[in-house]
Scaffold this active site. Structure first.
Site, PDB file in Angstrom:
ATOM      1  N   TYR A 141      -2.079 -12.805   2.569  1.00 33.05           N
ATOM      2  CA  TYR A 141      -1.876 -13.941   1.659  1.00 33.05           C
ATOM      3  C   TYR A 141      -0.732 -14.843   2.119  1.00 33.05           C
ATOM      4  O   TYR A 141      -0.589 -15.970   1.654  1.00 33.05           O
ATOM      5  CB  TYR A 141      -1.600 -13.466   0.229  1.00 33.05           C
ATOM      6  N   LYS A 188      -6.843   0.617   5.913  1.00 30.03           N
ATOM      7  CA  LYS A 188      -8.084   0.561   6.679  1.00 30.03           C
ATOM      8  C   LYS A 188      -7.701   0.905   8.118  1.00 30.03           C
ATOM      9  O   LYS A 188      -7.904   0.104   9.052  1.00 30.03           O
ATOM     10  CB  LYS A 188      -8.694  -0.846   6.534  1.00 30.03           C
ATOM     11  N   ASP A 220     -12.172   1.302   1.329  1.00 29.87           N
ATOM     12  CA  ASP A 220     -13.551   1.356   0.811  1.00 29.87           C
ATOM     13  C   ASP A 220     -13.783   2.663   0.061  1.00 29.87           C
ATOM     14  O   ASP A 220     -14.373   2.682  -1.022  1.00 29.87           O
ATOM     15  CB  ASP A 220     -14.577   1.146   1.940  1.00 29.87           C
ATOM     16  N   ASP A 244      -4.312  -6.050  -4.710  1.00 30.65           N
ATOM     17  CA  ASP A 244      -4.824  -7.077  -5.614  1.00 30.65           C
ATOM     18  C   ASP A 244      -6.191  -6.640  -6.151  1.00 30.65           C
ATOM     19  O   ASP A 244      -6.458  -6.651  -7.360  1.00 30.65           O
ATOM     20  CB  ASP A 244      -4.956  -8.391  -4.817  1.00 30.65           C
ATOM     21  N   ASP A 248      -7.167  -4.615 -10.064  1.00 27.41           N
ATOM     22  CA  ASP A 248      -8.128  -5.180 -11.020  1.00 27.41           C
ATOM     23  C   ASP A 248      -9.240  -4.184 -11.313  1.00 27.41           C
ATOM     24  O   ASP A 248      -9.687  -4.049 -12.452  1.00 27.41           O
ATOM     25  CB  ASP A 248      -8.727  -6.484 -10.487  1.00 27.41           C
TER      26      ASP A 248
END
Ligand code: NAD
Length: 352
Positions: A141, A188, A220, A244, A248
Site C-alpha cells: 500500500y 506467502k 490462502d 487488511d 475483515d
C-alpha cells in the site's frame, strides 16, 4: 494514575458512541482510583466545517502530546462532494502523523451472540477470540507504484525493511504474552521474497520469547482456516495487505460491526483506539447506535497503552455481563427489545 486522553468524536454516531465510552472510562477511573483528563479535538467533517481542513494542525499536535487517542468515526454525505477534500483524510493523517504502525483487530465471538455468527456451533465451540496484528504503514500500500509509458501495464511493489517487520512482530509477541502465547505468522513465503524475510525476522525474535509457540501459514490457507477451524488461532501477525483482508474476514464471525474495537499502536505505549465501524449517517442522532465497539476500544486502551489489565478486564466483563443479561442494541437484537445507545452505556457502567 493520571492519564491525558485526546478525544476526537468526529461525525455522525462517532459523537454518540464516544460519549458512552467516556462515561465508562470515568466510572472505571473512579472505581480504581485513576484520573483521566480529556482534550476534545476536531477531525473529519466537523473539522472541515470549522476550519476548512479534515485534520487541523492543532489536532495532530495536541494528539501527539496526549498519552493516547480515542477516535469515534469521521465522514458523512454532507462532505462527500467537496473537491480534493474528504473527511477520511483525517484518518490517514492521524495514523501517519502519530507513527502508528501496528493495527490490532480482535475478532471475538461472544457466546450470547452466537446466532449472529455464520459458522456452525461445532466450529465456534465456546467462543472465538483471535487478535489480528496487522502492519499498517508499509508493504504494497506504500510501495512504489505506477503505469508504463504506454499505459498498458501497471505495478505495485511490496517492500519491507527488517526494522519494519521486527517492530510489528515485537508488538505481536508482546500481545501474545498477555494472551495465550501463540503467534501465527501469515505470509506467502512459497512465492514472495518479503514473506521469506518475515520468517527470517521471526526466527531472530523467537529466542527472546521462549514461551511463545510460533507457527506459519500461507495466507490462502489462513483464510480457509479462519472459517474452518478458528479456535486454533490466538495472535495472527501479518503484513498490511494480508491483514487488511483477513481482519475483515475475521470480523464477520463476530456478528455485528457495532461490536468490533480496534487499536493502532506506535512506539512506546502510545496508541489510537477506535471502533471499526464508520459514522453510520443512516442511524446518526437517533440514540440507536451500538456503543460497545467504542467501549471495548477503551478497554484496549487501558490494556495496551496504560498497562491497566484489571481495569480492562473489568470493562470487558461488564460488556459480557450486559450481553448475558440479555441486553441488546438494535443491531444485535435479532427481533428482541432493543436498548438505546445511552441506555447500553448506562448498563455497562452499572455492571463494572
Ligand atoms: P458504517 O460503518 O458507518 O455503516 C455501515 C452499516 O453498519 C450502516 O448500516 C450502519 O448503520 C451500521 N452500523 C455501523 N456502526 C454501527 C453501530 N455502532 N451500531 C449499529 N449499527 C452500526 O460504514 P459506511 O456506511 O460505509 O460509511 C459511512 C461513513 O463513515 C462514510 O462517510 C465513510 O467514509 C465513513 N467511515 C469512517 C470510518 C472511520 O472513521 N474509521 C470507517 C468506515 C467508514
Amino acid at each position: 494514575m493520571n492519564k491525558k486522553i485526546a478525544v476526537i468524536p468526529g461525525d455522525g454516531i462517532g459523537v454518540e458512541v464516544v460519549k458512552e465510552a467516556i462515561k465508562v472510562l470515568d466510572a472505571v477511573g473512579e472505581k480504581f482510583g485513576h484520573t483521566f483528563s480529556y482534550e476534545y479535538l476536531l477531525a473529519g467533517g466537523c473539522a472541515i466545517d470549522a476550519t476548512g481542513k479534515p485534520l487541523p494542525e492543532e489536532t495532530l499536535e495536541k494528539a501527539k502530546q496526549a498519552d493516547s487517542v480515542l477516535l469515534g468515526a469521521v465522514g458523512g454525505p454532507k462532505w462527500d462532494n467537496i473537491p480534493g477534500i474528504r473527511p477520511e483524510q483525517a484518518l490517514l493523517g492521524l495514523r501517519g502523523g502519530l507513527g502508528l504502525y501496528a493495527n490490532l483487530r480482535p475478532a471475538v465471538m461472544y457466546k450470547e451472540l452466537a446466532s449472529a455468527c455464520p459458522l456452525k456451533s461445532e466450529i465456534t465451540g465456546d467462543g472465538i477470540d483471535i487478535m489480528i496484528v496487522r502492519e499498517l504503514t508499509g508493504g504494497i500500500y506504500f510501495g512504489e507504484s505506477g503505469r508504463s509509458e504506454d499505459g498498458n501495464s501497471a505495478y505495485d511493489t511490496e517492500s519491507y525493511s527488517k526494522k519494519e517487520i521486527e517492530r510489528l512482530l515485537i508488538q505481536a509477541f508482546e500481545i501474545a504474552m498477555k494472551r495465550n502465547k501463540h503467534v501465527t505468522v501469515v505470509d506467502k513465503a512459497n512465492i514472495l521474497e518479503t514473506s521469506r524475510m518475515w520468517r527470517e525476522v521471526t526466527r531472530d525474535i523467537m529466542p527472546k520469547y521462549p514461551e511463545v509457540k510460533v507457527d506459519y501459514l500461507y495466507v490462502d490457507n489462513a483464510s480457509m482456516q479462519l472459517v474452518r477451524n478458528p479456535l486454533q488461532f490466538d495472535v495472527i501477525a501479518t503484513s498490511n495487505i494480508f491483514g487488511d483482508i483477513l481482519s475483515d474476514e475475521a470480523s464477520q464471525i463476530t456478528g455485528s460491526i457495532g461490536m468490533l474495537p480496534s487499536a493502532s499502536l506506535g512506539e512506546g505505549t502510545f496508541g489510537m483506539y477506535e471502533p471499526v465501524h464508520g459514522s453510520a449517517p443512516d442511524i446518526a442522532g437517533k440514540n440507536i447506535a451500538n456503543p460497545l465497539a467504542t467501549i471495548l476500544s477503551v478497554a484496549m486502551m487501558l490494556r495496551y497503552s496504560f498497562a491497566m489489565k484489571d481495569e480492562a478486564d473489568c470493562i470487558e466483563n461488564a460488556v459480557q455481563k450486559a450481553l448475558s443479561d440479555g441486553l441488546r442494541t438494535g443491531d444485535i437484537a435479532g427481533g428482541k427489545d432493543a436498548l438505546g445507545t445511552k441506555e447500553m452505556g448506562d448498563a455497562v457502567v452499572a455492571r463494572l
